[in-house]
Design a protein around this motif. Sequence first.
Motif, PDB file in Angstrom:
ATOM      1  N   THR A 190     121.124   0.428  74.422  1.00  0.00           N
ATOM      2  CA  THR A 190     120.765   1.814  74.774  1.00  0.00           C
ATOM      3  C   THR A 190     121.377   2.756  73.753  1.00  0.00           C
ATOM      4  O   THR A 190     122.578   3.040  73.799  1.00  0.00           O
ATOM      5  CB  THR A 190     121.252   2.189  76.185  1.00  0.00           C
ATOM      6  OG1 THR A 190     120.727   1.262  77.132  1.00  0.00           O
ATOM      7  CG2 THR A 190     120.804   3.599  76.549  1.00  0.00           C
ATOM      8  N   SER A 192     122.333   6.221  71.628  1.00  0.00           N
ATOM      9  CA  SER A 192     122.773   7.531  72.124  1.00  0.00           C
ATOM     10  C   SER A 192     122.992   8.502  70.980  1.00  0.00           C
ATOM     11  O   SER A 192     123.332   8.114  69.862  1.00  0.00           O
ATOM     12  CB  SER A 192     124.092   7.383  72.893  1.00  0.00           C
ATOM     13  OG  SER A 192     124.002   6.412  73.904  1.00  0.00           O
ATOM     14  N   THR A 373     115.951  11.423  67.746  1.00  0.00           N
ATOM     15  CA  THR A 373     115.657  10.748  69.009  1.00  0.00           C
ATOM     16  C   THR A 373     114.491   9.774  68.841  1.00  0.00           C
ATOM     17  O   THR A 373     114.532   8.636  69.329  1.00  0.00           O
ATOM     18  CB  THR A 373     115.343  11.781  70.111  1.00  0.00           C
ATOM     19  OG1 THR A 373     116.502  12.595  70.336  1.00  0.00           O
ATOM     20  CG2 THR A 373     114.958  11.101  71.413  1.00  0.00           C
ATOM     21  N   GLY A 374     113.452  10.197  68.128  1.00  0.00           N
ATOM     22  CA  GLY A 374     112.324   9.310  67.877  1.00  0.00           C
ATOM     23  C   GLY A 374     112.711   8.111  67.035  1.00  0.00           C
ATOM     24  O   GLY A 374     112.247   6.986  67.269  1.00  0.00           O
ATOM     25  N   ARG A 377     114.582   5.684  69.238  1.00  0.00           N
ATOM     26  CA  ARG A 377     113.653   5.019  70.158  1.00  0.00           C
ATOM     27  C   ARG A 377     112.922   3.874  69.456  1.00  0.00           C
ATOM     28  O   ARG A 377     112.791   2.762  69.991  1.00  0.00           O
ATOM     29  CB  ARG A 377     112.660   6.048  70.694  1.00  0.00           C
ATOM     30  CG  ARG A 377     111.671   5.475  71.714  1.00  0.00           C
ATOM     31  CD  ARG A 377     110.653   6.524  72.131  1.00  0.00           C
ATOM     32  NE  ARG A 377     111.286   7.666  72.785  1.00  0.00           N
ATOM     33  CZ  ARG A 377     111.336   8.902  72.290  1.00  0.00           C
ATOM     34  NH1 ARG A 377     110.774   9.167  71.100  1.00  0.00           N
ATOM     35  NH2 ARG A 377     111.919   9.876  72.953  1.00  0.00           N
ATOM     36  N   ASP A 378     112.464   4.133  68.230  1.00  0.00           N
ATOM     37  CA  ASP A 378     111.705   3.113  67.510  1.00  0.00           C
ATOM     38  C   ASP A 378     112.602   1.990  66.983  1.00  0.00           C
ATOM     39  O   ASP A 378     112.163   0.843  66.882  1.00  0.00           O
ATOM     40  CB  ASP A 378     110.933   3.755  66.356  1.00  0.00           C
ATOM     41  CG  ASP A 378     109.815   4.664  66.852  1.00  0.00           C
ATOM     42  OD1 ASP A 378     109.454   4.570  68.044  1.00  0.00           O
ATOM     43  OD2 ASP A 378     109.315   5.486  66.058  1.00  0.00           O
ATOM     44  N   SER A 382     113.931   1.149  72.964  1.00  0.00           N
ATOM     45  CA  SER A 382     114.310   1.621  74.295  1.00  0.00           C
ATOM     46  C   SER A 382     114.594   3.108  74.220  1.00  0.00           C
ATOM     47  O   SER A 382     114.783   3.662  73.125  1.00  0.00           O
ATOM     48  CB  SER A 382     115.523   0.866  74.837  1.00  0.00           C
ATOM     49  OG  SER A 382     116.647   1.065  73.997  1.00  0.00           O
ATOM     50  N   GLU A 383     114.638   3.754  75.371  1.00  0.00           N
ATOM     51  CA  GLU A 383     114.769   5.202  75.398  1.00  0.00           C
ATOM     52  C   GLU A 383     116.211   5.610  75.120  1.00  0.00           C
ATOM     53  O   GLU A 383     117.141   5.162  75.796  1.00  0.00           O
ATOM     54  CB  GLU A 383     114.337   5.745  76.768  1.00  0.00           C
ATOM     55  CG  GLU A 383     114.164   7.252  76.806  1.00  0.00           C
ATOM     56  CD  GLU A 383     113.070   7.745  75.865  1.00  0.00           C
ATOM     57  OE1 GLU A 383     113.176   8.888  75.387  1.00  0.00           O
ATOM     58  OE2 GLU A 383     112.102   6.982  75.601  1.00  0.00           O
ATOM     59  N   PRO A 384     116.451   6.465  74.128  1.00  0.00           N
ATOM     60  CA  PRO A 384     117.808   6.939  73.854  1.00  0.00           C
ATOM     61  C   PRO A 384     118.264   7.961  74.894  1.00  0.00           C
ATOM     62  O   PRO A 384     117.443   8.569  75.590  1.00  0.00           O
ATOM     63  CB  PRO A 384     117.698   7.575  72.466  1.00  0.00           C
ATOM     64  CG  PRO A 384     116.267   7.920  72.313  1.00  0.00           C
ATOM     65  CD  PRO A 384     115.474   6.971  73.158  1.00  0.00           C
ATOM     66  N   VAL A 385     119.574   8.138  74.989  1.00  0.00           N
ATOM     67  CA  VAL A 385     120.132   9.124  75.905  1.00  0.00           C
ATOM     68  C   VAL A 385     121.121  10.011  75.155  1.00  0.00           C
ATOM     69  O   VAL A 385     121.787   9.571  74.212  1.00  0.00           O
ATOM     70  CB  VAL A 385     120.835   8.462  77.109  1.00  0.00           C
ATOM     71  CG1 VAL A 385     119.831   7.709  77.961  1.00  0.00           C
ATOM     72  CG2 VAL A 385     121.957   7.534  76.651  1.00  0.00           C
TER      73      VAL A 385
END
Length: 454
Positions: A190, A192, A373-374, A377-378, A382-385
């Motif tokens: 994950t 961040s 952020t993109g 993610r790539d 997975s989705e960053p926080v």
Amino acid sequence: MSTADRTAALAARLDTALPAVLARLDELVAIPSVSADPAHRGDVLRSARATAEAFSDLGVEVSVVSVDGGQPAVLGRSAPVAGPTVLLYAHHDVQPTGDVSAWTSPPFEPTRRGERLFGRGAADDKAGIVVHLAALAVLGPELGCNVRLLIEGEEEIASPTLPKLLVEHRDALAADVVVVADSVNWAVGTPSLTTSLRGILDLEVTVSVLDHDLHSGAWGGAVPDAAGVLVRALASLYDADGAVAVPGLHAPERTPAVEYDEQVLRADAGVLPGAGLPGRGPLTARLWRQPSITVIGTSLPPVDDAAHALRARATARLSVRVPPGVDLTAAAAALTAHLSANAPHGALVETTVRASGHPVDLGDDAPAHAVMTGALRDAWGSEPVDIGVGGSIPLIHLLAESLPEATVLVTAVEDPDTRAHGIDESLHLGELTRACLAEVLLLDRLADGLPPAP
């Protein structure tokens, strides 16, 4: 070429470049660049030179500089292009090792066990250096940004000469975006971005009630004791559930996007069964957005050397973490006023700030934040926080203050099991690879300029 195809092509290039990048990391970890130890001053210089050589081999124009007798930093610049300017920051100095015999393998012999590389500085922050190296190696002549480098040599001793270095080299370091590769991801898998950090006050408080120590039997019960006065004053810093009770240290809170599971936190921190957790509200808010006060030392005699005496004076040293939105000067004044009001028997209270670092709130609405952020993610799939950090990195405030037009992005190479500053510090090599790819994607996608602000 589609975005997905471009990402895949850059990932393939990274796979090719990675063995040489990891070899550089081994080389850097083997250098004991402990900035806090004068005996290692030569090693810190050797580390700076090895770092400069690594970037020079990629065609970056580099120099090793220092100001006011400070530790050496590496400055660099890529060949000029039409795109935006990005300043890449990391630091090459490391913490002392502590008890070398407690390490599973020698701290300055980089050692792979499973998916992790062990060694002092493997993560904090020589991994940050090689993330930048990897990005430049992969993009090579296709680099569409003007890259500037600042690889500092004294971050682990609170960057004492960095303010002057930033002033003296302001033009060379001016940038649209600053990437600080020196934080921690929420979890393995994950990614961040760190958008807030608490500040710090390293504060001493001394209480005085007598002009000399006294026999506790002859005078106890009618004459005040500085040790007891200090304990009572320190106890007043907390309310019944352990939250900080000092007016003026709290700021309006922003609820974090993620929450720490209590059982995971207890296990990660080694909280004993039955021991409660102090404070109120979400755990991540307590760690990132609320103040904390830790008593890190006292002048009270140890138990083995205790005498039956009333103490004339007693001192404690406090580590005060100041939340974003609270002014440091106001925080120090609030602490002094609170301790003075809560020290019994009219004790004289004196406070001294030994060191300080500003809290930071970087926000999440800058165009470069969206690009990063993109990229995360790539790279991770997975989705960053966005997260906060309870610790303090004074240089973030320095960079934001010195480069007010730049967007500061604090990226991560560490994970919760890195044990930075501790025994058996290590780096998850899979996370390192993903961090390298994310920076490659960031620089590649910034080549056409920053997107417009929302």
